[in-house]
Design a protein around this motif. Structure first.
Motif, PDB file in Angstrom:
ATOM      1  N   UNK A 103       0.546  -1.104  -0.069  1.00  0.00           N
ATOM      2  CA  UNK A 103      -0.037   0.158  -0.232  1.00  0.00           C
ATOM      3  C   UNK A 103       0.912   1.058   0.013  1.00  0.00           C
ATOM      4  N   UNK A 104       1.968   1.449   0.406  1.00  0.00           N
ATOM      5  CA  UNK A 104       3.021   2.588   0.506  1.00  0.00           C
ATOM      6  C   UNK A 104       3.566   2.651  -0.564  1.00  0.00           C
ATOM      7  N   UNK A 105       3.903   1.084  -1.770  1.00  0.00           N
ATOM      8  CA  UNK A 105       4.474   1.368  -3.076  1.00  0.00           C
ATOM      9  C   UNK A 105       3.682   1.788  -4.174  1.00  0.00           C
ATOM     10  N   UNK A 106       2.319   1.434  -4.025  1.00  0.00           N
ATOM     11  CA  UNK A 106       1.732   1.697  -5.420  1.00  0.00           C
ATOM     12  C   UNK A 106       0.268   2.193  -4.942  1.00  0.00           C
ATOM     13  N   UNK A 107       0.303   3.064  -5.477  1.00  0.00           N
ATOM     14  CA  UNK A 107      -1.496   4.418  -4.806  1.00  0.00           C
ATOM     15  C   UNK A 107      -2.411   4.296  -6.648  1.00  0.00           C
ATOM     16  N   UNK A 108      -3.528   4.634  -6.037  1.00  0.00           N
ATOM     17  CA  UNK A 108      -4.280   5.023  -6.733  1.00  0.00           C
ATOM     18  C   UNK A 108      -5.972   6.071  -6.476  1.00  0.00           C
ATOM     19  N   UNK A 109      -6.047   6.763  -7.459  1.00  0.00           N
ATOM     20  CA  UNK A 109      -7.308   7.798  -6.891  1.00  0.00           C
ATOM     21  C   UNK A 109      -8.169   7.164  -6.892  1.00  0.00           C
ATOM     22  N   UNK A 110      -8.649   6.100  -7.349  1.00  0.00           N
ATOM     23  CA  UNK A 110     -10.484   5.045  -7.545  1.00  0.00           C
ATOM     24  C   UNK A 110     -10.283   3.979  -6.892  1.00  0.00           C
ATOM     25  N   UNK A 111     -11.194   3.250  -6.688  1.00  0.00           N
ATOM     26  CA  UNK A 111     -11.097   2.268  -5.383  1.00  0.00           C
ATOM     27  C   UNK A 111     -12.103   1.686  -6.204  1.00  0.00           C
TER      28      UNK A 111
END
Length: 276
Positions: A189-197
């Protein structure tokens, strides 16, 4: 005074529209997975890493676009990394990290970005502590592409024993499932980010998929932004087809789900997650 009041209302309205537009325009982060290993291609070892990564990345709101399996070959790794790096926000490689002659992922990725392999002092100390010597094979995992970054942090505030190594948008993971899972669960969760869910709903039917085609087509027509999938279940007495509905809008997914339940024949639904 009235003019100022109207002006404020207009400004607020425009800001609200702009905010909605911004949220709508946000794109889902994409990812491609490169599985590296001759043993996978020969069927000697079963690849479980990609299935695990697919689920975990999906939970983080990142859309998996492609999985490829390639041999332990420097040029092949380089070519695949170049292609994936251009297409996707994130690229994950699994396998090919270790002390043996066929562990050539670092070399392949370095070639892709036209960089030399250099001895990283942090990784050198980690390898010395683990192998208790400085033999060339023991030091192999300490040589990484020159501009690589090391990621130690975990979501609990701790530190990984062996960091994830990345260069640009490429993140390199070991092929050993236990090690990969540990890194992803502690630091993913620290390495990979997204604005969506992603928001999803499931419906289990006691009818085979060919008997609910019309209802599914109607939902797809009415809710084009909701992804609809139907998966048959053979030789199972509990249900015959599982329907999934998913989108990045919780309300839209809920409405599509309600509409599907409305369209399906009476008593055909064995189970659904209306209250989930």
């Amino acid at each position: 005074m009235i003019t100022r009041y109207v002006s404020r209302l207009i400004i607020r309205k425009l800001c609200h529209i702009r905010k909605i537009s911004t949220e709508t325009d946000k794109k889902i982060a994409s990812v491609g997975i490169i599985v590296i290993g001759d043993e996978i291609l020969r069927g000697e070892v079963q690849d479980t890493n990609s299935a695990f990564l697919a689920k975990e990345l999906h939970n983080l709101g990142i859309e998996l676009k492609k999985i490829t399996v390639i041999p332990d070959n420097v040029n092949t790794i380089s070519e695949e990394v170049i292609e994936f790096s251009k297409k996707y926000n994130y690229v994950l490689t699994t396998g090919g990290i270790g002390p043996t002659h066929d562990d050539v992922t670092f070399e392949g990725v370095a070639l892709a970005f036209k960089e030399p392999l250099v001895l990283h002092p942090d990784l050198k100390q980690i390898c010395i502590q683990f192998y208790k010597n400085e033999n060339p094979s023991s030091m192999k995992m300490a040589y990484i592409p020159k501009s690589s970054k090391l990621h130690y942090k975990t979501k609990s505030g701790g530190k990984l024993r062996y960091p994830n190594v990345s260069i640009q948008n490429v993140y390199m993971f070991p092929g050993i499932p236990e090690l990969l899972k540990k890194t992803i669960l502690e630091a993913g969760s620290l390495l990979f980010k997204s604005d969506k869910k992603f928001f999803s709903k499931c419906v289990y039917c006691n009818l085979p998929e060919y008997e609910i085609v019309t209802e599914l087509q109607q939902v797809v027509k009415e809710f084009p932004d909701v992804q609809c999938g139907c998966y048959p279940k053979l030789f199972d007495s509990s249900y015959k087809a599982k329907v999934t509905l998913e989108s990045c809008c919780e309300e839209l997914t809920r409405k599509a789900h309600a509409r599907l339940l409305e369209l399906l024949p009476a008593k055909s639904v064995v189970k659904d997650d209306t209250n989930d």
